[in-house]
Design a protein around this motif. Structure first.
Motif, PDB file in Angstrom:
ATOM      1  N   ILE A   1      42.134  59.065  67.582  1.00  0.00           N
ATOM      2  CA  ILE A   1      43.141  59.564  68.726  1.00  0.00           C
ATOM      3  C   ILE A   1      44.673  59.577  68.321  1.00  0.00           C
ATOM      4  CG2 ILE A   1      45.047  58.382  70.811  1.00  0.00           C
ATOM      5  CD1 ILE A   1      42.163  56.575  71.248  1.00  0.00           C
ATOM      6  N   VAL A   2      45.525  59.319  66.922  1.00  0.00           N
ATOM      7  CA  VAL A   2      46.293  60.015  66.627  1.00  0.00           C
ATOM      8  C   VAL A   2      45.555  60.619  65.635  1.00  0.00           C
ATOM      9  CG1 VAL A   2      47.463  58.694  63.975  1.00  0.00           C
ATOM     10  CG2 VAL A   2      47.317  57.262  65.942  1.00  0.00           C
ATOM     11  N   ASP A   3      44.894  60.903  64.890  1.00  0.00           N
ATOM     12  CA  ASP A   3      44.092  62.443  64.434  1.00  0.00           C
ATOM     13  C   ASP A   3      43.986  63.519  65.303  1.00  0.00           C
ATOM     14  OD1 ASP A   3      43.802  60.470  61.786  1.00  0.00           O
ATOM     15  OD2 ASP A   3      41.917  60.851  61.704  1.00  0.00           O
ATOM     16  N   VAL A   4      43.955  62.874  66.033  1.00  0.00           N
ATOM     17  CA  VAL A   4      43.940  64.546  67.569  1.00  0.00           C
ATOM     18  C   VAL A   4      45.395  65.116  67.677  1.00  0.00           C
ATOM     19  CG1 VAL A   4      43.561  64.410  69.661  1.00  0.00           C
ATOM     20  CG2 VAL A   4      41.864  64.254  68.784  1.00  0.00           C
ATOM     21  N   PHE A   5      46.360  63.513  67.914  1.00  0.00           N
ATOM     22  CA  PHE A   5      47.682  63.772  68.038  1.00  0.00           C
ATOM     23  C   PHE A   5      48.331  65.020  67.263  1.00  0.00           C
ATOM     24  CE2 PHE A   5      48.766  60.176  71.384  1.00  0.00           C
ATOM     25  CZ  PHE A   5      46.872  60.585  72.287  1.00  0.00           C
TER      26      PHE A   5
ATOM     27  N   TYR B   1      36.864  69.648  68.915  1.00  0.00           N
ATOM     28  CA  TYR B   1      35.966  69.109  68.879  1.00  0.00           C
ATOM     29  C   TYR B   1      35.542  68.260  70.392  1.00  0.00           C
ATOM     30  CZ  TYR B   1      34.851  70.955  64.037  1.00  0.00           C
ATOM     31  OH  TYR B   1      35.050  71.246  62.988  1.00  0.00           O
ATOM     32  N   GLU B   2      34.261  68.901  71.131  1.00  0.00           N
ATOM     33  CA  GLU B   2      33.686  68.313  72.181  1.00  0.00           C
ATOM     34  C   GLU B   2      34.848  66.486  72.532  1.00  0.00           C
ATOM     35  OE1 GLU B   2      30.738  66.447  75.168  1.00  0.00           O
ATOM     36  OE2 GLU B   2      29.960  67.590  73.722  1.00  0.00           O
ATOM     37  N   THR B   3      34.994  65.213  71.395  1.00  0.00           N
ATOM     38  CA  THR B   3      35.308  64.510  71.310  1.00  0.00           C
ATOM     39  C   THR B   3      37.240  64.613  70.814  1.00  0.00           C
ATOM     40  OG1 THR B   3      33.973  63.353  70.998  1.00  0.00           O
ATOM     41  CG2 THR B   3      36.004  61.968  71.007  1.00  0.00           C
ATOM     42  N   GLU B   4      38.039  65.666  70.309  1.00  0.00           N
ATOM     43  CA  GLU B   4      38.995  65.450  70.840  1.00  0.00           C
ATOM     44  C   GLU B   4      40.060  66.429  71.715  1.00  0.00           C
ATOM     45  OE1 GLU B   4      39.696  67.140  66.301  1.00  0.00           O
ATOM     46  OE2 GLU B   4      38.563  68.133  67.510  1.00  0.00           O
ATOM     47  N   SER B   5      39.126  67.235  72.414  1.00  0.00           N
ATOM     48  CA  SER B   5      38.781  67.388  73.907  1.00  0.00           C
ATOM     49  C   SER B   5      39.100  66.645  75.105  1.00  0.00           C
ATOM     50  CB  SER B   5      38.597  68.999  73.985  1.00  0.00           C
ATOM     51  OG  SER B   5      38.281  69.568  73.195  1.00  0.00           O
ATOM     52  N   GLN B   6      38.089  65.711  74.626  1.00  0.00           N
ATOM     53  CA  GLN B   6      37.570  64.340  76.185  1.00  0.00           C
ATOM     54  C   GLN B   6      39.563  63.999  75.332  1.00  0.00           C
ATOM     55  OE1 GLN B   6      34.062  62.905  74.375  1.00  0.00           O
ATOM     56  NE2 GLN B   6      33.623  63.050  76.708  1.00  0.00           N
ATOM     57  N   VAL B   7      39.319  63.443  74.320  1.00  0.00           N
ATOM     58  CA  VAL B   7      41.122  62.701  73.899  1.00  0.00           C
ATOM     59  C   VAL B   7      42.660  63.262  74.757  1.00  0.00           C
ATOM     60  CG1 VAL B   7      42.718  61.776  72.444  1.00  0.00           C
ATOM     61  CG2 VAL B   7      40.508  61.449  71.854  1.00  0.00           C
ATOM     62  N   VAL B   8      42.037  64.612  74.783  1.00  0.00           N
ATOM     63  CA  VAL B   8      43.644  65.810  75.341  1.00  0.00           C
ATOM     64  C   VAL B   8      43.560  65.550  76.779  1.00  0.00           C
ATOM     65  CG1 VAL B   8      45.010  67.453  76.022  1.00  0.00           C
ATOM     66  CG2 VAL B   8      44.152  67.442  73.595  1.00  0.00           C
ATOM     67  N   GLU B   9      42.194  65.768  77.498  1.00  0.00           N
ATOM     68  CA  GLU B   9      41.992  65.677  78.553  1.00  0.00           C
ATOM     69  C   GLU B   9      42.587  64.238  79.333  1.00  0.00           C
ATOM     70  OE1 GLU B   9      38.336  64.967  81.605  1.00  0.00           O
ATOM     71  OE2 GLU B   9      38.517  66.435  80.374  1.00  0.00           O
ATOM     72  N   ILE B  10      42.502  62.919  78.988  1.00  0.00           N
ATOM     73  CA  ILE B  10      42.525  61.637  79.488  1.00  0.00           C
ATOM     74  C   ILE B  10      43.877  61.434  78.967  1.00  0.00           C
ATOM     75  CG2 ILE B  10      42.371  58.592  78.545  1.00  0.00           C
ATOM     76  CD1 ILE B  10      38.809  60.226  77.937  1.00  0.00           C
ATOM     77  N   LEU B  11      44.853  61.654  78.063  1.00  0.00           N
ATOM     78  CA  LEU B  11      46.070  61.615  77.353  1.00  0.00           C
ATOM     79  C   LEU B  11      46.563  62.377  79.051  1.00  0.00           C
ATOM     80  CD1 LEU B  11      48.704  61.519  75.906  1.00  0.00           C
ATOM     81  CD2 LEU B  11      48.063  63.989  75.078  1.00  0.00           C
ATOM     82  N   GLY B  12      45.890  63.814  79.649  1.00  0.00           N
ATOM     83  CA  GLY B  12      47.050  64.280  80.504  1.00  0.00           C
ATOM     84  C   GLY B  12      46.437  62.895  81.992  1.00  0.00           C
ATOM     85  N   GLN B  13      45.845  62.574  81.675  1.00  0.00           N
ATOM     86  CA  GLN B  13      45.314  61.366  82.990  1.00  0.00           C
ATOM     87  C   GLN B  13      46.048  60.332  82.941  1.00  0.00           C
ATOM     88  OE1 GLN B  13      41.170  60.324  82.191  1.00  0.00           O
ATOM     89  NE2 GLN B  13      40.770  62.710  82.971  1.00  0.00           N
TER      90      GLN B  13
END
Length: 109
Positions: free
Chosen positions: A25-29, A41-53
């Motif tokens: 998660i820190v890597d995506v941020f 990538y898909e999992t990174e996009s999910q992390v961003v989507e969840i950040l929005g939630q």
């Protein structure tokens, strides 16, 4: 900026057992902080989507707005947000696993 990310990573390593997940998660941020337009990538996009939630003000924010938000965070706030994203991600993965197994509810440990 790199110093702040390193402090977050060290704090997470001391605080949580599942370091690899938080570090992802820190890597995506970090990726978003330094290049808001980078390919995710898909999992990174999910992390961003969840950040929005997790952070309602980012629900329909652009990548640049998310990047600015992350850049402005303090270490404690970053650690807290990473933990919230991880918990939410884990819950969603539990629901997906339960649905695939036919149970229709999260698996209990």
């Amino acid at each position: 900026m790199t110093c702040r990310i390193e402090v977050v990573a060290m704090a997470l390593a001391k605080k949580e057992v599942g370091v690899i997940d938080e570090m992802s998660i820190v890597d995506v941020f970090t990726k978003l902080i330094f290049d808001a337009d980078s390919v995710l990538y898909e999992t990174e996009s999910q992390v961003v989507e969840i950040l929005g939630q997790v952070e309602a003000s980012l629900y329909e924010a652009s990548r640049r707005e998310i990047s600015e938000f992350l850049r402005a965070m303090g270490v404690d706030e970053m650690i807290s947000t990473v933990g919230q994203v991880k918990r939410s991600f884990d819950q969603q993965q539990g629901v997906i696993a339960a649905n695939r197994s036919g149970n229709g509810y999260p698996l209990q440990g």
